[in-house]
Design an enzyme around this catalytic site. Structure first.
Site, PDB file in Angstrom:
ATOM      1  CE  LYS A 143      -3.802  -2.523   1.842  1.00  0.00           C
ATOM      2  NZ  LYS A 143      -4.268  -3.160   3.117  1.00  0.00           N
TER       3      LYS A 143
ATOM      4  CG  ASP B 120     -10.007  -0.685   4.054  1.00  0.00           C
ATOM      5  OD1 ASP B 120      -9.313  -0.982   2.850  1.00  0.00           O
ATOM      6  OD2 ASP B 120      -9.160  -1.001   5.128  1.00  0.00           O
TER       7      ASP B 120
ATOM      8  CD  GLN C 195      -3.260  -4.499   6.157  1.00  0.00           C
ATOM      9  OE1 GLN C 195      -3.402  -3.643   5.609  1.00  0.00           O
ATOM     10  NE2 GLN C 195      -4.036  -5.803   5.980  1.00  0.00           N
TER      11      GLN C 195
END
Ligand code: NDP
Length: 295
Positions: free
Chosen positions: A64, A131, A108
């Site tokens: 990322k 997300d 995460q």
């Protein structure tokens, strides 16, 4: 990329959907957009939080960060020890929520067992939920309002559209009903006017259900489970699964070699759905920065 199978070559070519190339194109498009925003004084910024040092998570976080660097998005990395308390994590998120410089916040997953994932997701401001996991983002998707969409399903819509595959009016079967893949995937296909069936572990006659699909999207989490008996001749097959065998080789939920000759189009693993997830994360960050300017 197109391949013909030995026995089907005479009447059909199979389109191998190249997720690597499509994701590279999207990242190039975003790079241009981010550069233009920079000249107007806007820097896009993503905060990435990792708790603990799970090796798989470290690889995802690293990828990322790399994608951010390529696109021109500033990434703020927070690598917190495994012992971080829930309160400490929530207070960092609150701080980032309030920081006008930060456009997106990504935590995460999975988190260590002592931290409540749902509480963490709900603490991220919906305006920075790149997300697409916040209940508000999911609710917006459900009722057809604009909002952040979970990156993997959003990437699959891009794969289909950019490969020239029509969705409207098609029979679509999604295998899997997880919150991050199956459910948002089915809602997105509905939004694109497909006729959608969601299959799961309690579905009866799964093979027959799957055989109805013009577009079969597989997010079942079982290596090579989908064989030709599940696939209608000429269907489009999208394989979300990622597994590594003992030899370290990657494979999906679909038995690619066996199924491919029966499809009109199919995604490989690796190089299909996988690369799209990060591209869509970058896209959500850029959208967040654009929206924050409009407020
Ligand atoms: P989950 O394990 O959360 O969900 C799996 C789903 O499949 C569940 O809904 C389950 O049903 C269903 N299922 C399990 N066994 C069967 C069966 N025998 N028949 C029918 N349905 C079944 O997985 P995820 O959605 O998180 O991920 C799916 C796959 O996609 C995994 O391989 C994962 O690694 C991969 N993945 C890939 C990503 C990418 O970027 N390419 C991103 C995210 C995931 P039930 O609900 O009844 O239990």
């Amino acid at each position: 990329m197109v391949f013909g199978s030995e026995e089907k070559r005479s009447y059909r070519m199979v389109q191998i959907i190249d997720g690597k190339a499509i994701s590279a194109t999207i990242k190039e498009e975003l790079k241009e957009k981010v550069a233009a925003m920079k000249t107007e004084g806007t820097q896009v910024c993503l905060a990435v939080i990792q708790v603990g040092d799970d090796p798989a998570s470290s690889v995802y976080v690293g990828n990322k960060k790399k994608a951010c660097a390529f696109v021109g998005i500033e990434s703020l990395a927070y690598e917190l020890p495994e012992s971080t308390t829930q309160e400490e994590l929530l207070s960092l998120i609150e701080k980032l929520n309030a920081d006008s410089k930060v456009n997106g916040i990504l935590v995460q997953l999975p988190l260590p067992a002592h931290i409540d994932e749902n509480k963490v997701i709900e603490t991220i401001s919906p305006a920075k939920d790149v997300d697409g996991f916040h209940p508000q983002s999911v609710g917006r998707l459900c009722i057809g309002q604009k909002g952040y969409v979970s990156c993997t399903p959003a990437g699959i819509i891009q794969l289909l559209k950019r490969s020239g595959i029509a969705i409207e009016g098609k029979e679509c079967v999604v295998i899997g009903r997880s919150n991050i893949v199956g459910k948002p995937m089915s809602l997105l296909m509905l939004r694109e006017n497909a006729t959608v069936t969601v299959a799961h572990s309690r579905t009866q006659n799964l093979k027959e259900v799957c055989k109805r699909a013009d577009i079969l999207i597989v997010a079942v989490g079982k290596p090579k489970m989908i064989t030709p008996e599940y696939v209608k001749e000429g269907a489009v097959v999208i394989d979300v699964g990622i597994h590594r065998n003992e030899g370290g080789k990657l494979c999906g939920d679909v038995d690619f070699d066996a199924v491919m000759p029966h499809c009109s189009a199919i995604t490989p693993v690796p190089g299909g759905v996988g690369p799209m997830t990060i591209a869509m994360l970058m896209n959500n960050c850029v959208e967040s920065a654009v929206l924050s300017k409009q407020l």
